[in-house]
Design a protein around this motif. Structure first.
Motif, PDB file in Angstrom:
ATOM      1  N   UNK A 130       0.545  -1.463  -0.382  1.00 61.22           N
ATOM      2  CA  UNK A 130       0.139   0.224  -0.238  1.00 61.22           C
ATOM      3  C   UNK A 130       0.684   1.381  -0.152  1.00 61.22           C
ATOM      4  N   UNK A 131       1.435   1.046   1.123  1.00 57.76           N
ATOM      5  CA  UNK A 131       2.973   2.774   0.884  1.00 57.76           C
ATOM      6  C   UNK A 131       3.631   2.887  -0.815  1.00 57.76           C
ATOM      7  N   UNK A 132       3.635   1.653  -1.304  1.00 59.01           N
ATOM      8  CA  UNK A 132       3.876   2.204  -2.569  1.00 59.01           C
ATOM      9  C   UNK A 132       3.159   2.619  -3.119  1.00 59.01           C
ATOM     10  N   UNK A 133       2.210   2.754  -3.416  1.00 57.95           N
ATOM     11  CA  UNK A 133       1.572   2.844  -3.947  1.00 57.95           C
ATOM     12  C   UNK A 133       0.772   4.296  -4.055  1.00 57.95           C
ATOM     13  N   UNK A 134       0.550   4.060  -2.898  1.00 58.58           N
ATOM     14  CA  UNK A 134       0.542   5.660  -1.790  1.00 58.58           C
ATOM     15  C   UNK A 134       0.850   6.534  -2.707  1.00 58.58           C
ATOM     16  N   UNK A 135       2.452   5.856  -2.754  1.00 61.94           N
ATOM     17  CA  UNK A 135       3.731   6.984  -3.733  1.00 61.94           C
ATOM     18  C   UNK A 135       3.734   7.083  -4.464  1.00 61.94           C
ATOM     19  N   UNK A 136       2.952   6.311  -5.243  1.00 67.05           N
ATOM     20  CA  UNK A 136       2.975   6.399  -6.688  1.00 67.05           C
ATOM     21  C   UNK A 136       1.790   7.216  -7.296  1.00 67.05           C
ATOM     22  N   UNK A 137       0.717   6.978  -6.290  1.00 75.75           N
ATOM     23  CA  UNK A 137      -0.294   8.160  -6.794  1.00 75.75           C
ATOM     24  C   UNK A 137      -0.439   9.566  -6.587  1.00 75.75           C
ATOM     25  N   UNK A 138       0.773   9.756  -5.324  1.00 72.91           N
ATOM     26  CA  UNK A 138       0.181  11.619  -4.821  1.00 72.91           C
ATOM     27  C   UNK A 138       1.754  12.198  -4.395  1.00 72.91           C
ATOM     28  N   UNK A 139       2.492  10.611  -4.207  1.00 71.11           N
ATOM     29  CA  UNK A 139       3.769  11.661  -3.862  1.00 71.11           C
ATOM     30  C   UNK A 139       3.840  10.978  -2.295  1.00 71.11           C
ATOM     31  N   UNK A 140       4.975  11.607  -1.632  1.00 69.46           N
ATOM     32  CA  UNK A 140       4.687  12.402   0.319  1.00 69.46           C
ATOM     33  C   UNK A 140       4.090  12.745   0.874  1.00 69.46           C
ATOM     34  N   UNK A 141       2.808  12.942  -0.313  1.00 72.31           N
ATOM     35  CA  UNK A 141       1.536  13.799   0.584  1.00 72.31           C
ATOM     36  C   UNK A 141       0.770  12.506   0.794  1.00 72.31           C
ATOM     37  N   UNK A 142       1.174  11.794   0.146  1.00 68.06           N
ATOM     38  CA  UNK A 142      -0.319  10.632   0.763  1.00 68.06           C
ATOM     39  C   UNK A 142       0.649   9.519   1.332  1.00 68.06           C
ATOM     40  N   UNK A 143       1.769   8.885   0.735  1.00 69.97           N
ATOM     41  CA  UNK A 143       2.744   8.288   1.611  1.00 69.97           C
ATOM     42  C   UNK A 143       3.096   8.600   3.082  1.00 69.97           C
ATOM     43  N   UNK A 144       3.162   9.966   3.156  1.00 72.00           N
ATOM     44  CA  UNK A 144       4.261  10.092   4.575  1.00 72.00           C
ATOM     45  C   UNK A 144       2.943   9.506   5.423  1.00 72.00           C
ATOM     46  N   UNK A 145       1.405   9.849   4.892  1.00 73.26           N
ATOM     47  CA  UNK A 145       0.671   9.630   6.057  1.00 73.26           C
ATOM     48  C   UNK A 145       0.198   8.245   6.517  1.00 73.26           C
ATOM     49  N   UNK A 146       0.004   7.892   5.178  1.00 72.34           N
ATOM     50  CA  UNK A 146      -0.222   6.263   5.182  1.00 72.34           C
ATOM     51  C   UNK A 146       0.889   5.413   5.869  1.00 72.34           C
ATOM     52  N   UNK A 147       2.055   5.430   6.264  1.00 71.63           N
ATOM     53  CA  UNK A 147       3.054   4.649   6.632  1.00 71.63           C
ATOM     54  C   UNK A 147       3.017   5.340   7.888  1.00 71.63           C
ATOM     55  N   UNK A 148       2.600   6.128   8.559  1.00 71.56           N
ATOM     56  CA  UNK A 148       2.461   7.130   9.947  1.00 71.56           C
ATOM     57  C   UNK A 148       1.261   5.675  10.446  1.00 71.56           C
TER      58      UNK A 148
END
Length: 216
Positions: A130-148
């Protein structure tokens, strides 16, 4: 618990509303879902209040967690990146409140951590996708909150098992299943048919946690 007949009646009413929401999700009845989904958490919140949650500090943190869940439910009624991040933030705060609640209940049953390994491994497998997929979709703005969020809910899972209360442990595990299905559906492979499973496990997880905290 106090006021057992009233608690039982409110719990039955909340369960009925939850079933209405599940049917609405299954049938795609968005109009019904817009009121039934938040009404279910509002009912569970009322059950916790009447059952005696305000009588302890742990109970107050339980109410905070449920209120955050209610806010998250409302935010996720509409689908957009901003609403998703808002809902993510609300549920993250809710899991932090559960952590405080479980800590006040007591985290001295370390032997219970072994059964938590399986759901934790499953959640880790989901996070790795999920985290890499979130980063591919919206960059760090989505991947960082999802990872947290992944870190916080994983910690909540372990804390739930460490309370040594079966309902809390099971509720935390079922909650993780719900969020894992939701994340896979959102970022990896859209599966509208899984929305029902997401909602059923979500409501059951919340209800089991309430039962476990207050029954003790």
């Amino acid at each position: 618990m106090s006021g057992q007949p009233l608690v039982a009646g409110l719990a039955a009413g909340t369960a009925l509303v939850a079933v209405v929401d599940w049917v609405a999700v299954h049938r795609g009845a968005r109009g019904v879902e817009t009121w039934a989904k938040p009404a279910t958490l509002a009912g569970l919140l009322l059950v916790a209040v009447v059952a005696g949650a305000p009588g302890s500090v742990a109970g107050w943190w339980l109410l905070v967690a449920l209120a955050c869940g209610l806010a998250g439910d409302v935010l996720l009624l509409e689908h957009s990146s901003s609403r998703f991040l808002g809902g993510l933030a609300a549920f993250l705060l809710g899991h932090l409140a559960y952590l405080v609640c479980f800590g006040l209940v007591g985290l001295d049953h370390h032997g219970w951590l072994w059964p938590a390994a399986l759901p934790l491994l499953g959640a880790s497998w989901v996070a790795a996708r999920v985290v890499p997929a979130a980063r591919r979709r919206s960059g760090a703005a989505m991947a960082v909150p999802v990872a947290a969020y992944v870190v916080v809910i994983g910690t909540m899972l372990l804390a739930g098992f460490a309370t040594g209360r079966w309902a809390v442990a099971l509720g935390a595990a079922v909650f993780v299943v719900s969020d894992s299905l939701l994340a896979l559906n959102e970022f990896v492979r859209p599966r509208p048919d899984q929305r029902l499973a997401v909602m059923v496990t979500y409501h059951l997880g919340q209800a089991l946690i309430v039962l476990g905290v207050l029954a003790g």
